[in-house]
Design an enzyme around this catalytic site. Structure first.
Site, PDB file in Angstrom:
ATOM      1  N   ASP A 137      32.064 -20.602   7.131  1.00  0.00           N
ATOM      2  CA  ASP A 137      32.321 -20.378   5.483  1.00  0.00           C
ATOM      3  C   ASP A 137      33.825 -19.102   5.407  1.00  0.00           C
ATOM      4  OD1 ASP A 137      31.156 -19.003   3.064  1.00  0.00           O
ATOM      5  OD2 ASP A 137      29.495 -17.569   4.452  1.00  0.00           O
ATOM      6  N   GLY A 138      33.703 -18.781   3.632  1.00  0.00           N
ATOM      7  CA  GLY A 138      34.566 -17.427   3.832  1.00  0.00           C
ATOM      8  C   GLY A 138      35.571 -18.341   2.963  1.00  0.00           C
ATOM      9  N   GLY A 176      36.661 -19.007   0.243  1.00  0.00           N
ATOM     10  CA  GLY A 176      36.602 -18.249  -1.086  1.00  0.00           C
ATOM     11  C   GLY A 176      37.803 -16.959  -1.359  1.00  0.00           C
ATOM     12  N   TRP A 235      38.420 -15.282   1.733  1.00  0.00           N
ATOM     13  CA  TRP A 235      40.049 -15.521   2.532  1.00  0.00           C
ATOM     14  C   TRP A 235      40.821 -15.312   0.886  1.00  0.00           C
ATOM     15  CZ3 TRP A 235      43.802 -18.184   2.501  1.00  0.00           C
ATOM     16  CH2 TRP A 235      45.524 -18.220   3.021  1.00  0.00           C
ATOM     17  N   HIS A 264      40.420 -22.703   1.227  1.00  0.00           N
ATOM     18  CA  HIS A 264      39.820 -24.429   1.358  1.00  0.00           C
ATOM     19  C   HIS A 264      41.304 -25.291   2.177  1.00  0.00           C
ATOM     20  CE1 HIS A 264      35.978 -23.383  -0.422  1.00  0.00           C
ATOM     21  NE2 HIS A 264      37.053 -24.465  -1.912  1.00  0.00           N
ATOM     22  N   SER A 310      27.409 -28.399   0.596  1.00  0.00           N
ATOM     23  CA  SER A 310      26.141 -28.081   0.894  1.00  0.00           C
ATOM     24  C   SER A 310      25.165 -29.375  -0.644  1.00  0.00           C
ATOM     25  CB  SER A 310      25.608 -27.200   0.745  1.00  0.00           C
ATOM     26  OG  SER A 310      25.997 -26.485  -0.572  1.00  0.00           O
ATOM     27  N   TRP A 360      27.345 -28.422  -5.445  1.00  0.00           N
ATOM     28  CA  TRP A 360      27.371 -29.122  -6.669  1.00  0.00           C
ATOM     29  C   TRP A 360      27.679 -28.756  -8.015  1.00  0.00           C
ATOM     30  CZ3 TRP A 360      30.174 -33.649  -6.147  1.00  0.00           C
ATOM     31  CH2 TRP A 360      29.674 -34.703  -4.927  1.00  0.00           C
ATOM     32  N   ARG A 402      29.424 -25.322  -8.543  1.00  0.00           N
ATOM     33  CA  ARG A 402      30.430 -24.831  -8.311  1.00  0.00           C
ATOM     34  C   ARG A 402      30.769 -25.215  -9.557  1.00  0.00           C
ATOM     35  NH1 ARG A 402      32.639 -22.826  -2.795  1.00  0.00           N
ATOM     36  NH2 ARG A 402      30.646 -21.704  -1.739  1.00  0.00           N
ATOM     37  N   LEU A 412      34.753 -38.049  21.187  1.00  0.00           N
ATOM     38  CA  LEU A 412      34.121 -37.114  19.724  1.00  0.00           C
ATOM     39  C   LEU A 412      33.120 -37.139  19.334  1.00  0.00           C
ATOM     40  CD1 LEU A 412      33.441 -33.463  19.463  1.00  0.00           C
ATOM     41  CD2 LEU A 412      36.118 -33.670  18.149  1.00  0.00           C
ATOM     42  N   ARG A 466      22.655 -16.474   7.596  1.00  0.00           N
ATOM     43  CA  ARG A 466      22.028 -16.970   6.862  1.00  0.00           C
ATOM     44  C   ARG A 466      22.052 -18.472   7.364  1.00  0.00           C
ATOM     45  NH1 ARG A 466      23.633 -14.123   2.167  1.00  0.00           N
ATOM     46  NH2 ARG A 466      25.082 -15.541   1.870  1.00  0.00           N
ATOM     47  N   GLU A 487      21.636 -22.248  19.890  1.00  0.00           N
ATOM     48  CA  GLU A 487      21.376 -20.203  19.926  1.00  0.00           C
ATOM     49  C   GLU A 487      22.371 -19.923  18.156  1.00  0.00           C
ATOM     50  OE1 GLU A 487      20.788 -18.496  22.154  1.00  0.00           O
ATOM     51  OE2 GLU A 487      19.734 -19.423  23.267  1.00  0.00           O
TER      52      GLU A 487
HETATM   53  C1  FPP Z   1      33.431 -22.726   2.335  1.00  0.00           C
HETATM   54  O1  FPP Z   1      33.856 -20.947   1.634  1.00  0.00           O
HETATM   55  C2  FPP Z   1      33.323 -23.829   2.577  1.00  0.00           C
HETATM   56  C3  FPP Z   1      32.868 -24.486   1.780  1.00  0.00           C
HETATM   57  C4  FPP Z   1      32.206 -24.269   1.276  1.00  0.00           C
HETATM   58  C5  FPP Z   1      33.538 -25.725   1.525  1.00  0.00           C
HETATM   59  C6  FPP Z   1      34.116 -25.454   3.599  1.00  0.00           C
HETATM   60  C7  FPP Z   1      35.487 -26.322   3.490  1.00  0.00           C
HETATM   61  C8  FPP Z   1      36.773 -26.384   3.734  1.00  0.00           C
HETATM   62  C9  FPP Z   1      36.183 -26.070   5.577  1.00  0.00           C
HETATM   63  C10 FPP Z   1      37.169 -27.220   3.539  1.00  0.00           C
HETATM   64  C11 FPP Z   1      37.491 -28.686   3.276  1.00  0.00           C
HETATM   65  C12 FPP Z   1      36.855 -29.811   4.227  1.00  0.00           C
HETATM   66  C13 FPP Z   1      36.731 -30.654   4.692  1.00  0.00           C
HETATM   67  C14 FPP Z   1      36.426 -31.231   5.259  1.00  0.00           C
HETATM   68  C15 FPP Z   1      36.793 -31.340   2.856  1.00  0.00           C
HETATM   69  P1  FPP Z   1      33.183 -20.726   0.067  1.00  0.00           P
HETATM   70  O2  FPP Z   1      34.177 -21.140  -1.041  1.00  0.00           O
HETATM   71  O3  FPP Z   1      31.739 -20.814  -0.212  1.00  0.00           O
HETATM   72  O4  FPP Z   1      33.879 -19.152   0.236  1.00  0.00           O
HETATM   73  P2  FPP Z   1      33.255 -17.276  -0.098  1.00  0.00           P
HETATM   74  O5  FPP Z   1      32.076 -17.585   0.582  1.00  0.00           O
HETATM   75  O6  FPP Z   1      34.197 -16.510   0.860  1.00  0.00           O
HETATM   76  O7  FPP Z   1      32.911 -17.942  -0.773  1.00  0.00           O
END
Ligand code: FPP
Length: 239
Positions: A19-20, A22, A24, A36, A64, A68, A70, A130, A193, A206
């Site tokens: 997460d994060g 966006g 960043w 991303h 998730s 969809w 977004r 893996l 969460r 954990e």
């Molecule tokens: C959360 O960041 C990240 C996602 C919704 C997707 C995770 C995706 C990647 C790491 C890159 C894509 C990977 C593949 C394999 C396609 P956020 O957008 O929710 O960030 P924010 O909470 O800061 O807005």
């Protein structure tokens, strides 16, 4: 040369809520998609480190079922990135004997990305170094409900009996049927969460939260998290 650390105990199955991305990007006045893209680099770094430390299962929350909702441009970009990531990664996966799989309901994934996904899964099906699982269009409640419905159908048609129902049997109806439960769950970006991620499977995992945004997460951060895991005493409800 990076010094190899020998951990006393290492999770067999590591799950990550990445997460994060966006935030960043926003901090740098960039479009979210740049976050991303940067997040993919983190994923690569983590996959390499995970292999080095002997973790057998890595499951990452890539998209998730709620994602969809977004904006269409972001969803399309993520689907494009998925396709690009899989195509670029395939030789690396084969070389390092990494088996790719997914959990989730991929029906809504665009045809080209889905085709690539299934191709990569097929090409890596003999790999066993893996087990890398992408949670794609994944929602845990949806997974549990679908499992309950399928199990009920099998009871109705006589395939299984009510008296045979136990946790193991139920687990075999989940998307995650072929993998052990996660031992360790990491969530980046400071949110505390679990966001509908593997709710059934993380019963005894954990959990580790870090404020680091996913694009800033790499080998160093992973080692910090694994050091934290090493100190934990897992009792699974016993004394
Ligand atoms: C959360 O960041 C990240 C996602 C919704 C997707 C995770 C995706 C990647 C790491 C890159 C894509 C990977 C593949 C394999 C396609 P956020 O957008 O929710 O960030 P924010 O909470 O800061 O807005």
């Amino acid at each position: 040369m990076v010094k190899k650390i020998n951990f006393k105990n290492i999770p067999n199955h590591l799950a990550i809520i990445m997460d994060g991305n966006g935030r960043w990007a926003k901090k740098r006045n960039l479009d979210r998609i740049n976050g991303h893209r940067e997040g993919i680099k983190s994923l690569r770094a983590v996959v390499s480190a995970v292999m080095e430390y002997g973790i057998k299962y890595l499951t990452v929350y890539a998209f998730s079922s709620e994602n969809w909702q977004r904006p269409k441009t972001e969803v399309n970009s993520l689907m494009f990135l998925l396709d690009e990531y899989l195509n670029i990664e395939l030789p690396f996966l084969i070389k390092n004997k990494i088996r790719l799989n997914f959990i989730g309901n991929i029906e809504r994934i665009p045809e080209n990305s889905k085709k690539t996904l299934l191709r990569v899964i097929d090409k890596t099906k003999e790999c066993d170094n893996l087990y890398l699982t992408l949670a794609l269009s994944y929602g845990s409640r949806e997974e549990i409900l679908a499992a309950a419905v399928r199990m009920a159908k099998d009871m109705k048609n006589g395939k299984i009996k009510i008296k045979d129902a136990d946790e193991n049997l139920f687990s075999s109806y989940l998307y995650s049927k072929n993998m052990p439960d996660p031992d360790f769950l990491i969530r980046t970006s400071g949110e505390k969460r679990v966001s509908n991620f593997m709710l059934y499977q993380i019963a005894y995992a954990e959990i580790y939260f870090t404020k680091t945004l996913w694009p800033d997460f790499g080998r160093k951060e992973l080692i910090r998290a694994l050091k934290n895991y090493e100190k934990r005493v897992r009792r699974f409800g016993k004394t």
